[in-house]
Motif scaffolding. Structure first.
Motif, short mmCIF file in Angstrom:
data_model
loop_
_atom_site.label_atom_id
_atom_site.label_comp_id
_atom_site.label_asym_id
_atom_site.label_seq_id
_atom_site.Cartn_x
_atom_site.Cartn_y
_atom_site.Cartn_z
N CYS A 158 0.83 -1.22 0.00
CA CYS A 158 0.00 0.00 0.00
C CYS A 158 0.86 1.27 0.00
N LEU A 159 2.09 1.15 0.48
CA LEU A 159 3.01 2.29 0.50
C LEU A 159 3.82 2.39 -0.79
N GLY A 160 3.56 1.49 -1.75
CA GLY A 160 4.25 1.56 -3.03
C GLY A 160 5.41 0.61 -3.20
N TYR A 161 5.66 -0.23 -2.22
CA TYR A 161 6.74 -1.21 -2.34
C TYR A 161 6.25 -2.38 -3.18
N GLU A 162 7.16 -2.92 -3.99
CA GLU A 162 6.82 -4.01 -4.90
C GLU A 162 7.74 -5.19 -4.65
N PRO A 163 7.24 -6.42 -4.88
CA PRO A 163 8.13 -7.59 -4.78
C PRO A 163 9.26 -7.48 -5.80
N SER A 164 10.43 -7.93 -5.42
CA SER A 164 11.59 -7.96 -6.31
C SER A 164 11.91 -9.41 -6.64
N GLU A 165 12.46 -9.60 -7.79
CA GLU A 165 12.84 -10.94 -8.22
C GLU A 165 14.22 -11.28 -7.66
N VAL A 166 14.30 -11.42 -6.35
CA VAL A 166 15.55 -11.78 -5.69
C VAL A 166 15.26 -12.84 -4.64
N VAL A 167 16.29 -13.55 -4.26
CA VAL A 167 16.21 -14.49 -3.16
C VAL A 167 17.21 -14.01 -2.12
N VAL A 168 16.78 -13.93 -0.89
CA VAL A 168 17.68 -13.52 0.19
C VAL A 168 18.32 -14.77 0.77
N LEU A 169 19.62 -14.80 0.76
CA LEU A 169 20.38 -15.89 1.37
C LEU A 169 21.03 -15.35 2.63
N SER A 170 21.08 -16.16 3.66
CA SER A 170 21.70 -15.69 4.88
C SER A 170 22.51 -16.80 5.52
N LYS A 171 23.40 -16.40 6.39
CA LYS A 171 24.25 -17.34 7.11
C LYS A 171 24.55 -16.74 8.47
N ARG A 172 24.35 -17.49 9.52
CA ARG A 172 24.70 -17.04 10.87
C ARG A 172 26.21 -17.17 11.03
#
Length: 142
Positions: free
Chosen positions: A124-138
């Motif tokens: 609703c604030l104008g943000y759109e899904p992006s075609e990315v995958v978030v990878l993370s590592k502790r």
């Protein structure tokens, strides 16, 4: 917007109140220490915590930071009995302005997969899904 609502920087002495707010909003996770996160955010030039207050009482808070190119927000929360009044949108606008004032051209928002309410809020604030995958590592010891 409620009468008397203001946004400014959270004081370090207010970290316990901010953490209690984030806990009331179900934003904390056992593997993250929100007190340490807050101290870290307030301790450097690339991040801060913005506090939304009504009559001096903390009712919303948002952590914002950047790497010089991309901004990010974390712990975006408004007390449940103060929602649907525009406070979350005002906090996001303040975070966006904080980033723009520092020359940061983009803001990324990560939303947990199952959190459809938050996703709808950001859309609703104008943000759109992006075609990315978030990878993370502790990382050990951090």
């Amino acid at each position: 917007m409620p009468a008397g609502f203001v946004i400014d920087t959270l004081a370090e002495s207010e970290i316990p109140q901010a953490v209690a707010l984030w806990q009331a909003c179900n934003l904390t996770r056992p593997w993250n220490d929100p007190h340490a996160d807050a101290r870290f955010a307030l301790g450097g030039p690339g991040s801060t915590i913005l506090a939304g207050r009504q009559g001096g009482v903390l009712i919303g808070a948002i952590m914002v930071g950047h790497d010089g190119h991309r901004g990010a927000v974390y712990y975006v929360g408004v007390l449940p009995d103060h929602r649907k009044l525009g406070i979350g949108a005002a906090l996001m606008a303040a975070a966006e302005q904080w980033l723009q004032d520092r020359g940061v051209p983009k803001l990324n928002v990560m939303v947990r997969t199952g959190n459809l309410g938050a996703r709808g809020f950001y859309e609703c604030l104008g943000y759109e899904p992006s075609e990315v995958v978030v990878l993370s590592k502790r990382l050990g010891g951090c």
